[in-house]
Design an enzyme around this catalytic site. Sequence first.
Site, mmCIF file in Angstrom:
data_model
loop_
_atom_site.group_PDB
_atom_site.id
_atom_site.type_symbol
_atom_site.label_atom_id
_atom_site.label_comp_id
_atom_site.label_asym_id
_atom_site.label_seq_id
_atom_site.Cartn_x
_atom_site.Cartn_y
_atom_site.Cartn_z
ATOM 1 N N LYS A 52 0.843 -1.206 0.000
ATOM 2 C CA LYS A 52 0.000 0.000 0.000
ATOM 3 C C LYS A 52 0.876 1.252 0.000
ATOM 4 C CE LYS A 52 -3.815 -2.497 2.032
ATOM 5 N NZ LYS A 52 -4.650 -2.873 3.184
ATOM 6 N N GLN A 96 -4.886 -1.659 9.269
ATOM 7 C CA GLN A 96 -4.732 -2.989 8.669
ATOM 8 C C GLN A 96 -5.319 -4.053 9.593
ATOM 9 O OE1 GLN A 96 -3.656 -3.488 5.569
ATOM 10 N NE2 GLN A 96 -3.854 -5.701 5.696
ATOM 11 N N ASP A 119 -11.198 2.457 3.414
ATOM 12 C CA ASP A 119 -11.456 1.018 3.274
ATOM 13 C C ASP A 119 -12.940 0.740 2.990
ATOM 14 O OD1 ASP A 119 -9.426 -0.925 3.374
ATOM 15 O OD2 ASP A 119 -9.071 -0.558 5.505
HETATM 16 N N1 GUN Z 1 -6.755 -7.078 5.754
HETATM 17 C C1 GUN Z 1 -6.993 -7.842 4.651
HETATM 18 N N2 GUN Z 1 -7.566 -7.104 3.678
HETATM 19 C C2 GUN Z 1 -7.694 -5.854 4.171
HETATM 20 C C3 GUN Z 1 -8.192 -4.636 3.613
HETATM 21 O O1 GUN Z 1 -8.672 -4.548 2.481
HETATM 22 N N3 GUN Z 1 -8.144 -3.554 4.446
HETATM 23 C C4 GUN Z 1 -7.643 -3.620 5.697
HETATM 24 N N4 GUN Z 1 -7.652 -2.516 6.426
HETATM 25 N N5 GUN Z 1 -7.162 -4.723 6.237
HETATM 26 C C5 GUN Z 1 -7.185 -5.836 5.461
#
Ligand code: GUN
Length: 278
Positions: A52, A96, A119
Amino acid sequence: MALIIDGKKISKEIKDELKEKVTALKGEGKNIALAVIQVGEDPASSVYVNNKKKACEYIGIESLSFHLPETITEEDLLEKIKELNQDEKVNGILVQLPLPKHIDEDKVIKTIAPEKDVDGFHPQSVGALSIGQKGFVSCTPAGVIQLLKRSGIEIAGKECVVIGRSNIVGKPMALLLLRENGTVTIAHSRTANLKEVAKRADILVVAVGKPKMIDSSYIKEGAVVIDVGIHRNEENKLCGDVDYDDVIEHVSAITPVPGGVGPMTIAMLMNNCVSSIE
Ligand code: GUN
């Protein structure tokens, strides 16, 4: 011959479009910043968080990294989020997941200000999607819609079956297909006659979390198959929820694993970050 939907290529196209937009915004003196919070040392989370940050760098979005210890209290984490909610320089906040067991994920998600919820997990964002109002959309299902549209696959009027009913993928996926005027069925582990239901699908989206569960006996001849799953098999090779080799002769289009849906999630996160200031 089936169309192999190239998620890597499409995600690169989207990132390049966003990079242009961000450059133009910078020209107007507008900066975009994403706060990325990781709690603890889960290796998979570290890989996702790094990817990211790299995507932010590529596009020209500033990423502010907060790597907090596994032992942080829920209270302290919520305080950090509230601080970022108030910070005018921060446009998006991403925590996350998964979080350590002593922290309530729902509480954390609800604490993120909806206008910074890139998100798309906040109940307000999910509610907005369900009643057709503006708001951030969960990145993986938003990415699936882009894969379909950019591959010239019509959704309107099609029988769409989503297998899986998670809050992050299955439910928002169904709502997005509905928004595109698909006729949508959500199937799940308790669905009776799953094969018959799946076989109705012109567009079948699979997010069950079981390696290679969906073989050709679930597929209508000529269906479009979108595989959201990602697993490592016994030989340490990546595979999806769909048995690709078994279904490939029966589909008109399919997403491979890896290189299908996976790369789209980050591209759509970047898209949400850009739209947070647009
Ligand atoms: N953990 C696995 N996929 C995601 C996601 O798309 N966003 C976040 N914040 N955590 C994750």
